[in-house]
Write an enzyme that holds these catalytic residues in place. Structure first.
Site, PDB file in Angstrom:
ATOM      1  N   GLU A   1       0.817  -1.147  -0.085  1.00 53.57           N
ATOM      2  CA  GLU A   1      -0.230   0.143   0.046  1.00 53.57           C
ATOM      3  C   GLU A   1       0.789   1.325   0.096  1.00 53.57           C
ATOM      4  O   GLU A   1       0.530   2.140  -0.599  1.00 53.57           O
ATOM      5  CB  GLU A   1      -1.078  -0.008   1.202  1.00 53.57           C
ATOM      6  CG  GLU A   1      -2.226  -0.852   1.136  1.00 53.57           C
ATOM      7  CD  GLU A   1      -1.786  -2.494   1.380  1.00 53.57           C
ATOM      8  OE1 GLU A   1      -2.686  -3.239   1.112  1.00 53.57           O
ATOM      9  OE2 GLU A   1      -0.623  -2.632   1.702  1.00 53.57           O
TER      10      GLU A   1
ATOM     11  N   HIS B   1      -9.209  -5.916  11.450  1.00 54.04           N
ATOM     12  CA  HIS B   1      -9.865  -5.735  10.163  1.00 54.04           C
ATOM     13  C   HIS B   1     -11.229  -4.922  10.463  1.00 54.04           C
ATOM     14  O   HIS B   1     -12.073  -5.226   9.627  1.00 54.04           O
ATOM     15  CB  HIS B   1     -10.156  -6.906   9.462  1.00 54.04           C
ATOM     16  CG  HIS B   1      -8.775  -7.632   8.970  1.00 54.04           C
ATOM     17  ND1 HIS B   1      -7.638  -7.943   9.768  1.00 54.04           N
ATOM     18  CD2 HIS B   1      -8.367  -7.855   7.766  1.00 54.04           C
ATOM     19  CE1 HIS B   1      -6.728  -8.344   8.962  1.00 54.04           C
ATOM     20  NE2 HIS B   1      -7.101  -8.338   7.842  1.00 54.04           N
TER      21      HIS B   1
END
Length: 325
Positions: free
Chosen positions: A60, A129
């Site tokens: 990322e 998450h």
């Protein structure tokens, strides 16, 4: 009007804008060959080719940086994070570069970029998450933050975000991609920074955004059976915040409940609470109540997760409390 899924609204918005402007491209993990982790880019590789729909490594920080740099050469990238939990790996590029290029270059460079993907919890995905980072990104000058709750808003606001000359954080939900809703057949774009009254009411104002607003709708339906009228406002955009719409509603109802899927310390509902008490204190007939997740990392256990997440019962209790019932 036509009825489509949330993921289809996202795909249509990106595809329509890419047909309109060749400088727009999509980059992210699994967006091309796999049609997107949540199938939000289904068919786009076939239409636009591998130079405009780009699969990336699991990196990322790297591909966020490439995308930010490409805006300085005239491109308008859309960066998909598989989840905004993973954006933390690339947050240096978002905060220290994308949000600051315009100011630090003295206006010589724009940064037209959209960072999009799902936020907050999505069932039993555990603590790393299941985090809501809307308030993190909204805290940073230079960024706009959009969190739609339905296909109509998602498509219209994503098109606006792609056309914007500043960086936009566009947050979705894994649990909404299959939601269906009506969108116009033709072209439409919604303005960034404008909240919407989704349900008119007279007794109490309930403000929310994103997927958790469904709990506000359910609570308002249950309360209506008891003769309590809730006005439900969907923020749609967290930054810029449409505080005026909230103030006008509070001046009518004199009570405010805020529902947000985030930890309770220093979040979007905290800012709304401060601004309302500062600008409309004399209109309040009860203290403002904000409803958030428990002040812990998200649990994996389904029993604990149910307790951790706000729900419609929490909204009902809060509404009755501000009404002294």
């Amino acid at each position: 009007m036509k009825t489509i899924q949330f993921r289809e609204a996202i795909c249509e918005a990106m595809s329509e804008e890419m047909r309109r402007d060749e400088s727009i491209y999509l980059m992210g993990e699994e967006v091309a060959e796999y049609n997107g982790a949540y199938k939000a880019s289904k068919g786009m590789l076939d239409e636009f080719g591998e130079k405009r729909v780009i699969d990336t490594p699991i990196a990322e920080l790297g591909f966020a940086g490439i995308a930010v740099g490409s805006t300085m050469t005239g491109n308008r990238p859309i960066v998909e994070f598989m989840t905004f939990n993973f954006s933390l790996v690339g947050i240096d590029q978002i905060i220290n570069n994308a949000a600051k290029i315009r100011q630090m270059s003295g206006g010589q460079f724009k940064c037209p970029i959209v960072f999009r993907g799902p936020t907050a919890s999505a069932g039993q995905l555990a603590a790393t998450h299941s985090q809501a980072f809307e308030s993190w990104y909204a805290n940073c000058p230079g960024l706009k933050v959009i969190v739609p709750s339905n296909p109509y808003d998602a498509k219209g606001l994503l098109k606006a975000a792609i056309r914007d000359d500043d960086p936009v954080i566009f947050m979705e939900s894994e649990q909404m991609y299959g939601d269906k809703g009506e969108v116009p057949e033709g072209e439409y774009v919604l303005p960034i920074g404008v909240a919407e009254i989704k349900r008119a009411g007279t007794d109490v104002t309930v403000v929310s955004f994103g997927k958790i607003i469904k709990e506000a709708y359910k609570a308002s339906e249950d309360l209506e059976k008891e003769g309590i009228s809730c006005e439900v406002i969907d923020l749609r955009t967290v930054r810029p915040l449409d505080i005026n719409s909230i103030l006008e509603s509070v001046k009518k109802t004199n009570r405010l409940v805020i529902l947000e899927e985030a930890w309770p310390f220093g979040n979007v509902s905290t800012e709304i609470t401060y601004q309302v008490q500062q600008k409309a204190f004399d209109y309040l007939d009860a203290p403002i109540i904000k409803i958030n997740t428990a002040d812990t990392p998200a649990p994996y256990s389904p029993v604990l997760l149910e307790e951790w997440l706000p729900n419609s019962n929490d909204v009902v209790k809060a509404v009755k409390k501000v009404l002294y019932k």
